[in-house]
Scaffold this motif. Structure first.
Motif, PDB file in Angstrom:
ATOM      1  N   PHE A 175       0.830  -1.200   0.000  1.00 59.94           N
ATOM      2  CA  PHE A 175       0.000   0.000   0.000  1.00 59.94           C
ATOM      3  C   PHE A 175       0.865   1.250   0.000  1.00 59.94           C
ATOM      4  CE2 PHE A 175      -1.653   3.500   2.529  1.00 59.94           C
ATOM      5  CZ  PHE A 175      -2.696   3.901   1.710  1.00 59.94           C
ATOM      6  N   GLU A 176       1.884   1.261   0.851  1.00 60.66           N
ATOM      7  CA  GLU A 176       2.782   2.417   0.926  1.00 60.66           C
ATOM      8  C   GLU A 176       3.405   2.709  -0.431  1.00 60.66           C
ATOM      9  OE1 GLU A 176       6.750   3.844   3.448  1.00 60.66           O
ATOM     10  OE2 GLU A 176       5.725   1.979   3.959  1.00 60.66           O
ATOM     11  N   LYS A 177       3.883   1.675  -1.104  1.00 63.62           N
ATOM     12  CA  LYS A 177       4.489   1.847  -2.427  1.00 63.62           C
ATOM     13  C   LYS A 177       3.459   2.337  -3.441  1.00 63.62           C
ATOM     14  CE  LYS A 177       7.120  -0.666  -5.949  1.00 63.62           C
ATOM     15  NZ  LYS A 177       7.778  -1.964  -6.293  1.00 63.62           N
ATOM     16  N   LEU A 178       2.257   1.773  -3.400  1.00 60.93           N
ATOM     17  CA  LEU A 178       1.203   2.165  -4.334  1.00 60.93           C
ATOM     18  C   LEU A 178       0.851   3.639  -4.161  1.00 60.93           C
ATOM     19  CD1 LEU A 178      -0.905   0.962  -6.418  1.00 60.93           C
ATOM     20  CD2 LEU A 178      -2.470   0.833  -4.471  1.00 60.93           C
ATOM     21  N   ALA A 179       0.668   4.058  -2.916  1.00 61.37           N
ATOM     22  CA  ALA A 179       0.295   5.446  -2.661  1.00 61.37           C
ATOM     23  C   ALA A 179       1.388   6.411  -3.100  1.00 61.37           C
ATOM     24  CB  ALA A 179      -0.017   5.629  -1.172  1.00 61.37           C
ATOM     25  N   MET A 180       2.628   6.109  -2.768  1.00 57.47           N
ATOM     26  CA  MET A 180       3.729   7.014  -3.095  1.00 57.47           C
ATOM     27  C   MET A 180       3.988   7.069  -4.597  1.00 57.47           C
ATOM     28  SD  MET A 180       6.280   6.268   0.144  1.00 57.47           S
ATOM     29  CE  MET A 180       7.446   7.548  -0.288  1.00 57.47           C
ATOM     30  N   LYS A 181       3.649   6.019  -5.298  1.00 59.95           N
ATOM     31  CA  LYS A 181       3.820   5.997  -6.755  1.00 59.95           C
ATOM     32  C   LYS A 181       2.719   6.774  -7.463  1.00 59.95           C
ATOM     33  CE  LYS A 181       4.403   2.734 -10.596  1.00 59.95           C
ATOM     34  NZ  LYS A 181       4.415   1.294 -10.991  1.00 59.95           N
ATOM     35  N   HIS A 182       1.578   6.969  -6.788  1.00 64.76           N
ATOM     36  CA  HIS A 182       0.415   7.532  -7.453  1.00 64.76           C
ATOM     37  C   HIS A 182      -0.142   8.771  -6.751  1.00 64.76           C
ATOM     38  CE1 HIS A 182      -0.030   4.305 -10.428  1.00 64.76           C
ATOM     39  NE2 HIS A 182       0.395   3.503  -9.466  1.00 64.76           N
ATOM     40  N   GLY A 183       0.744   9.682  -6.410  1.00 65.69           N
ATOM     41  CA  GLY A 183       0.292  11.014  -6.035  1.00 65.69           C
ATOM     42  C   GLY A 183       0.037  11.275  -4.577  1.00 65.69           C
ATOM     43  N   TRP A 184       0.692  10.522  -3.690  1.00 66.61           N
ATOM     44  CA  TRP A 184       0.550  10.746  -2.252  1.00 66.61           C
ATOM     45  C   TRP A 184       1.941  10.858  -1.615  1.00 66.61           C
ATOM     46  CZ3 TRP A 184      -4.411  10.867  -0.017  1.00 66.61           C
ATOM     47  CH2 TRP A 184      -5.451  10.411  -0.833  1.00 66.61           C
ATOM     48  N   GLU A 185       2.058  11.742  -0.645  1.00 65.08           N
ATOM     49  CA  GLU A 185       3.302  11.913   0.113  1.00 65.08           C
ATOM     50  C   GLU A 185       3.102  11.413   1.535  1.00 65.08           C
ATOM     51  OE1 GLU A 185       6.109  15.572   1.816  1.00 65.08           O
ATOM     52  OE2 GLU A 185       4.454  15.977   0.436  1.00 65.08           O
ATOM     53  N   LYS A 186       3.993  10.552   1.995  1.00 65.22           N
ATOM     54  CA  LYS A 186       3.876   9.997   3.335  1.00 65.22           C
ATOM     55  C   LYS A 186       4.213  11.041   4.395  1.00 65.22           C
ATOM     56  CE  LYS A 186       5.576   6.153   6.168  1.00 65.22           C
ATOM     57  NZ  LYS A 186       6.473   4.974   6.196  1.00 65.22           N
ATOM     58  N   VAL A 187       3.333  11.146   5.398  1.00 61.64           N
ATOM     59  CA  VAL A 187       3.515  12.092   6.488  1.00 61.64           C
ATOM     60  C   VAL A 187       3.891  11.378   7.780  1.00 61.64           C
ATOM     61  CG1 VAL A 187       2.337  13.812   7.937  1.00 61.64           C
ATOM     62  CG2 VAL A 187       1.905  13.741   5.466  1.00 61.64           C
ATOM     63  N   ALA A 188       3.234  10.263   8.057  1.00 57.26           N
ATOM     64  CA  ALA A 188       3.473   9.577   9.329  1.00 57.26           C
ATOM     65  C   ALA A 188       3.042   8.118   9.222  1.00 57.26           C
ATOM     66  CB  ALA A 188       2.723  10.261  10.461  1.00 57.26           C
ATOM     67  N   GLU A 189       3.575   7.300  10.112  1.00 57.68           N
ATOM     68  CA  GLU A 189       3.233   5.874  10.185  1.00 57.68           C
ATOM     69  C   GLU A 189       3.221   5.441  11.649  1.00 57.68           C
ATOM     70  OE1 GLU A 189       5.161   1.545   8.885  1.00 57.68           O
ATOM     71  OE2 GLU A 189       5.645   3.339   7.717  1.00 57.68           O
ATOM     72  N   SER A 190       2.283   4.571  11.986  1.00 56.80           N
ATOM     73  CA  SER A 190       2.228   3.997  13.321  1.00 56.80           C
ATOM     74  C   SER A 190       1.698   2.577  13.191  1.00 56.80           C
ATOM     75  CB  SER A 190       1.315   4.832  14.233  1.00 56.80           C
ATOM     76  OG  SER A 190       1.315   4.336  15.557  1.00 56.80           O
TER      77      SER A 190
END
Length: 230
Positions: A175-190
């Protein structure tokens, strides 16, 4: 001819499970596996209009509304939405709908929340693009993705026997890879860990291995492009 519909079967399954889910929901949000979600959301996402996508019986939406957010909860299950309407107030309402085609306008929300929702979608990227469509330019998303050994993933087991299944096998790192490849920037993870996992188990582990020990991995992403942009 195969008449199987992933979306219709998902709706049927959650309609059947609505009362059972409702009997446990409040405890999960306050004391169980979902207790860390609202604090994580409020820490990283400014107050505004929130779409809770896959809201279930609406208790999580209700908790967000108590924190000062204006919330619209949406679920594919009519029976879940009927239960959720018991929590409606001036700051939270509920509608029935699909993550692949929501009933909302472009840019209607400042943020979305989707906790264990994308696992029940046949085409997760289309759902992510739909979320981008309904978000403002600088909108946020809070996502919860089941860990690899979380019990709900057993719903994907029938695929191994050549049968239809309504739970995909997307892992948190995917999911992380999919989101970052398609227009999302990671802000935080828990992470919300499975019972039995302690801090001693986590020492010196990579993030991927920590995700593997989680029951849910929580992410905050910020929208960086419009729907369908790559």
């Amino acid at each position: 001819m195969n008449s199987f519909s992933w979306e219709q079967e998902t709706k049927r399954s959650w309609d059947q499970n609505a009362e059972n889910w409702h009997s446990k929901s409040q405890n999960m949000w306050l004391h169980g596996s979902r207790r860390e979600i609202i604090p994580f959301f409020t820490k990283h996402i400014p107050k505004g209009r929130v779409a809770d996508l896959g809201c279930g019986d609406g208790y999580g939406s209700f908790l967000l509304s108590k924190k000062g957010y204006k919330v619209v909860g949406m679920d594919i299950s009519d029976k879940m939405v009927a239960l959720a309407k018991n929590y409606e107030n001036d700051d939270v309402t509920f509608v029935q709908g699909s993550l692949l085609k929501t009933p909302f306008k472009d840019g209607e929300f400042n943020s979305v929340m989707a906790i264990n929702s994308l696992e029940w979608i046949e085409r997760p990227l289309e759902a992510l693009d739909e979320m981008k469509r309904i978000l403002t330019i600088d909108g946020y998303g809070c996502f919860g993705i089941l860990g690899p050994t979380a019990m709900p993933r057993m719903n994907s087991f029938p695929r191994l026997e050549g049968k239809e299944a309504i739970c995909n096998t997307m892992m948190p790192w995917e999911f992380e890879k999919l989101a970052m490849k398609h227009g999302w920037e990671k802000v935080a993870e828990s992470k919300v860990y499975k019972r039995g996992v302690t801090e001693n188990h986590l020492k010196e582990l990579s993030n991927e291995l920590k995700q593997a020990l989680s029951f849910i991995t929580l992410f905050i992403f910020k929208k960086t492009t419009n729907r369908g942009d790559k």
